[in-house]
Write a protein that holds these residues in place. Structure first.
Motif, mmCIF file in Angstrom:
data_model
loop_
_atom_site.group_PDB
_atom_site.id
_atom_site.type_symbol
_atom_site.label_atom_id
_atom_site.label_comp_id
_atom_site.label_asym_id
_atom_site.label_seq_id
_atom_site.Cartn_x
_atom_site.Cartn_y
_atom_site.Cartn_z
ATOM 1 N N LYS A 280 -14.677 69.537 20.165
ATOM 2 C CA LYS A 280 -13.789 70.422 19.399
ATOM 3 C C LYS A 280 -13.487 71.721 20.155
ATOM 4 O O LYS A 280 -12.355 72.183 20.176
ATOM 5 C CB LYS A 280 -14.465 70.783 18.062
ATOM 6 C CG LYS A 280 -14.170 69.797 16.956
ATOM 7 C CD LYS A 280 -14.342 70.462 15.601
ATOM 8 C CE LYS A 280 -15.616 70.007 14.955
ATOM 9 N NZ LYS A 280 -15.867 70.508 13.613
ATOM 10 N N PRO A 285 -11.250 70.570 29.628
ATOM 11 C CA PRO A 285 -10.954 69.186 29.221
ATOM 12 C C PRO A 285 -11.934 68.170 29.788
ATOM 13 O O PRO A 285 -12.207 67.149 29.143
ATOM 14 C CB PRO A 285 -9.536 68.949 29.762
ATOM 15 C CG PRO A 285 -9.267 70.051 30.731
ATOM 16 C CD PRO A 285 -10.141 71.204 30.348
ATOM 17 N N ARG A 288 -14.698 67.908 27.517
ATOM 18 C CA ARG A 288 -14.304 67.217 26.277
ATOM 19 C C ARG A 288 -14.223 65.702 26.518
ATOM 20 O O ARG A 288 -14.638 64.903 25.679
ATOM 21 C CB ARG A 288 -12.962 67.762 25.778
ATOM 22 C CG ARG A 288 -13.007 69.263 25.474
ATOM 23 C CD ARG A 288 -11.873 69.716 24.552
ATOM 24 N NE ARG A 288 -10.538 69.601 25.125
ATOM 25 C CZ ARG A 288 -9.967 70.501 25.951
ATOM 26 N NH1 ARG A 288 -10.645 71.581 26.323
ATOM 27 N NH2 ARG A 288 -8.743 70.311 26.401
ATOM 28 N N THR A 312 -12.915 64.348 13.433
ATOM 29 C CA THR A 312 -12.685 65.098 14.665
ATOM 30 C C THR A 312 -11.932 64.252 15.678
ATOM 31 O O THR A 312 -10.999 64.724 16.339
ATOM 32 C CB THR A 312 -14.041 65.539 15.268
ATOM 33 O OG1 THR A 312 -14.772 66.252 14.273
ATOM 34 C CG2 THR A 312 -13.840 66.420 16.498
ATOM 35 N N LYS A 316 -8.275 64.982 17.257
ATOM 36 C CA LYS A 316 -8.072 65.068 18.716
ATOM 37 C C LYS A 316 -6.956 64.119 19.177
ATOM 38 O O LYS A 316 -6.109 64.485 20.000
ATOM 39 C CB LYS A 316 -9.369 64.724 19.471
ATOM 40 C CG LYS A 316 -10.320 65.888 19.584
ATOM 41 C CD LYS A 316 -9.772 66.949 20.520
ATOM 42 C CE LYS A 316 -10.390 68.305 20.196
ATOM 43 N NZ LYS A 316 -9.718 69.415 20.897
ATOM 44 N N GLN A 319 -3.633 65.642 18.329
ATOM 45 C CA GLN A 319 -3.416 67.082 18.579
ATOM 46 C C GLN A 319 -2.400 67.261 19.717
ATOM 47 O O GLN A 319 -2.651 66.919 20.864
ATOM 48 C CB GLN A 319 -4.757 67.724 18.953
ATOM 49 C CG GLN A 319 -4.691 69.239 19.113
ATOM 50 C CD GLN A 319 -6.042 69.808 19.534
ATOM 51 O OE1 GLN A 319 -7.088 69.240 19.186
ATOM 52 N NE2 GLN A 319 -6.020 70.896 20.283
ATOM 53 N N ASP A 321 -1.193 69.745 21.448
ATOM 54 C CA ASP A 321 -1.435 70.560 22.637
ATOM 55 C C ASP A 321 -2.728 70.173 23.356
ATOM 56 O O ASP A 321 -3.185 70.874 24.238
ATOM 57 C CB ASP A 321 -1.458 72.050 22.278
ATOM 58 C CG ASP A 321 -2.549 72.358 21.261
ATOM 59 O OD1 ASP A 321 -3.110 71.392 20.672
ATOM 60 O OD2 ASP A 321 -2.854 73.547 21.050
ATOM 61 N N GLU A 322 -3.331 69.041 22.964
ATOM 62 C CA GLU A 322 -4.556 68.588 23.659
ATOM 63 C C GLU A 322 -4.163 67.881 24.948
ATOM 64 O O GLU A 322 -3.073 67.328 25.087
ATOM 65 C CB GLU A 322 -5.373 67.656 22.738
ATOM 66 C CG GLU A 322 -6.650 67.064 23.344
ATOM 67 C CD GLU A 322 -7.621 68.105 23.907
ATOM 68 O OE1 GLU A 322 -7.353 68.622 25.012
ATOM 69 O OE2 GLU A 322 -8.634 68.404 23.239
ATOM 70 N N ASN A 323 -5.081 67.916 25.881
ATOM 71 C CA ASN A 323 -4.920 67.186 27.141
ATOM 72 C C ASN A 323 -4.677 65.711 26.837
ATOM 73 O O ASN A 323 -5.397 65.122 26.022
ATOM 74 C CB ASN A 323 -6.208 67.385 27.955
ATOM 75 C CG ASN A 323 -6.173 66.624 29.253
ATOM 76 O OD1 ASN A 323 -6.154 65.390 29.230
ATOM 77 N ND2 ASN A 323 -6.190 67.341 30.357
ATOM 78 N N VAL A 326 -7.617 63.359 26.956
ATOM 79 C CA VAL A 326 -8.540 63.537 25.842
ATOM 80 C C VAL A 326 -8.007 62.792 24.623
ATOM 81 O O VAL A 326 -8.751 62.087 23.921
ATOM 82 C CB VAL A 326 -8.750 65.042 25.522
ATOM 83 C CG1 VAL A 326 -9.631 65.211 24.286
ATOM 84 C CG2 VAL A 326 -9.354 65.764 26.723
ATOM 85 N N ARG A 327 -6.697 62.910 24.409
ATOM 86 C CA ARG A 327 -6.098 62.237 23.244
ATOM 87 C C ARG A 327 -6.247 60.720 23.368
ATOM 88 O O ARG A 327 -6.615 60.041 22.401
ATOM 89 C CB ARG A 327 -4.621 62.615 23.125
ATOM 90 C CG ARG A 327 -4.429 64.098 22.797
ATOM 91 C CD ARG A 327 -2.964 64.458 22.683
ATOM 92 N NE ARG A 327 -2.292 63.729 21.602
ATOM 93 C CZ ARG A 327 -1.002 63.888 21.301
ATOM 94 N NH1 ARG A 327 -0.261 64.724 22.002
ATOM 95 N NH2 ARG A 327 -0.460 63.213 20.311
#
Ligand SMILES: [Zn+2]
Lengths: 338, 193
Positions: A280, A285, A288, A312, A316, A319, A321-323, A326-327
């Motif tokens: 979180k 990244p 993560r 969570t 993710k 999300q 704006d997440e890398n 990671v998504r």
């Protein structure tokens, strides 16, 4: 007959070629002409030859390591159990800096040597002197100490300022590891990875809020190698790593911590929470992603991921704006959960 | 560093630079360890001895005379350490009763040859173990280290005559022990394979 007796006494000398030329000639002449001495000589030679059947034994490599570390000739100071020490000597004026550091050795060989001190707190004990100092010594290893594991309590009292931590596994097959550090003196603790005193010590090394310590990454690498073995699994080590993952300001250190947690099993709920928090909140990244991999390992190992974890992961995966990696990883993990 | 003589290396050590320690160790540790191991009949003690000898070499480097043989000096330190060790009566009990046999596991040895060697080795170990410490010291230095009686006398701290007597008595005992069962058990088994 008297000559034969004398000849007999000379035979060892004859064997070692320690007789002068004349004596040697005379001896051989007698032996050639005297049946009794000839038999005796044959037996001597057979004995001498059979003595040669004793093979040379190899010096264990640790002896050299101990020697070099004792005299301070080896910077990586591979200290492993030593049973003998020099007596204190006078301190010379110009020591190399790294040697001027007070040094001590704590030994955990699981023996009974210091058994009487089992409940003593972590402290430096004077080592048994084995030779007397009879002259000015060129250096002092007065501060090098040997302590048995059983001499120190698993509970580290206070917050000793330990520095320059190094790790030793001189013989991978003997279930003995070592931790070396400076307190007011140099200390090496060796013992089984499962030894509570060592576990606590390692946890302490990991947890110390000294993120500038150059030894932190080494510590984690080393813990990883040692404690990813399921036989050595210890929840306290995992908790200590979880704290590193939460608190260390160096991303390299956090990555190592999470990688190590990934390899460790079984995970405690503390470990899982730390992984979720890292997923979180960790600004890096890579951390993560590793946290996701670690959670994935947990799931594969049969640890049920609770609703909070799944929430969570969903957050993710979607999300914006997440890398992207990671998504994708989060989505993959969600798809693996039954 | 390996092109320097013992004396040159020791000069460097005497000047307070321990850089040659590793090279000197490599030159002599094998001989020191083997001698101590056979003298004390205890591998752990031999490790301690070896380490201590080299630490003392550094510590007392100033006592080394440049014209002496380093091997003789190191064996003196070793023999002293070993005698001290044996003097402590409680150490006698620690003698490893048997059998730290460390034969190379080479394919050139047939199992029978291996067995023969092991038997022979065991007999030699027992025979050496039956000697007095003084005799064992003398024979180990003479037979296995190839030292002269004069050198052994320096190391053992006795006269050359005494060394001669010790070696002679040792050989008498060993001869009885090692030639007694020629044609007996072990040899017979090996002869009939
Ligand atoms: Zn004769």
């Amino acid at each position: 007959m008297a000559e034969c007796d004398a000849m007999n006494e000379q035979m060892p000398l004859l064997l070692t070629e320690s007789l002068g030329r004349e004596e040697r000639e005379r001896a051989h002449q007698h032996i050639e002409n005297c049946a009794a001495c000839a038999a005796e000589w044959k037996a001597y030679r057979a004995t001498w030859s059979e003595l040669g059947e004793l093979p040379e034994v190899e010096v264990p490599a640790r002896v050299k390591e101990q020697f070099l570390s004792t005299i301070g000739a080896s910077r990586d100071s591979k200290v492993i159990p030593m049973r003998s020490r020099l007596a204190p000597g006078p301190r010379p004026s110009a020591l190399p800096r790294w040697f001027a550091q007070a040094a001590a050795v704590v030994i955990l060989v699981g023996g009974s040597y210091y058994a009487g001190n089992r409940t003593a707190p972590l402290r430096v004990l004077p080592s048994p002197a084995t030779i007397q100092s009879v002259e000015q010594t060129p250096y002092s290893i007065a501060e090098t100490r040997v302590l048995n594991a059983s001499a120190i309590s698993p509970n580290i009292e206070g917050r000793p300022n330990i520095q320059n931590v190094q790790f030793v596994d001189a013989d991978a097959s003997d279930n003995q590891i070592g931790v070396s550090f400076d307190v007011t003196s140099r200390v090496t603790v060796t013992g089984a990875p499962t030894d509570k005193s060592l576990v606590r010590l390692l946890s302490y090394v990991l947890e110390r809020d000294n993120s500038t310590s150059p030894s932190r990454s080494n510590a984690i690498d080393w813990v990883r190698r040692t404690y990813s073995d399921p036989n050595h699994a210890d929840p306290e080590i995992a908790d200590a790593l979880a704290k590193v993952l939460r608190n260390d300001t160096h991303e390299g250190v956090r990555i190592r911590a999470v990688e190590t947690l990934k390899d460790m099993s079984p995970a405690s709920s503390g470990t899982r929470d730390a992984l979720i928090d890292a997923l979180k909140n960790d600004p890096n990244p890579a951390v993560r992603i590793k946290a996701l991999e670690a959670l994935s390992n947990l799931a594969k190992a049969g640890t049920a991921l609770d609703a909070k974890t799944i929430d969570t992961l969903r957050a993710k995966a979607s999300q914006d704006d997440e890398n992207p990696y990671v998504r994708v990883k989060a989505a993959e993990l969600l798809s693996e959960i039954p | 560093m390996n092109h320097l003589s013992d004396q040159e290396l020791m000069k460097i050590v005497q000047a307070g630079d321990y850089a040659p320690a590793s090279e000197i160790y490599d030159r002599y540790s094998g001989r020191i360890y083997n001698f101590a191991f056979r003298f004390l009949k205890n591998a752990e003690a031999a490790e301690d001895a070896t380490q201590e000898v080299f630490v003392r070499m550094i510590k007392y480097a100033s006592q080394f005379q440049g014209d002496a043989k380093l091997s003789t000096w190191l064996f003196s330190i070793t023999a002293n350490w070993c005698r001290d060790y044996l003097r402590k009566s409680d150490n006698k009990a620690k003698e490893a009763e048997d059998v730290l046999l460390s034969l190379p596991a080479s394919s050139e040895y047939s199992p029978e040859r291996d067995l023969e060697r092991r038997e022979s080795e065991l007999r030699v170990k027992r025979a050496l173990g039956a000697l007095t410490a003084e005799q064992r010291e003398a024979i180990l230095l003479s037979r296995y280290q190839g030292l002269s009686y004069a050198e052994i006398a320096l190391i053992a701290g006795c006269s050359e005559g005494a060394v001669k007597t010790r070696v002679f008595r040792a050989m008498e005992t060993l001869k009885k022990a090692l030639t007694a069962d020629v044609g007996g058990g072990g040899r017979w088994l090996n002869a009939t394979r």
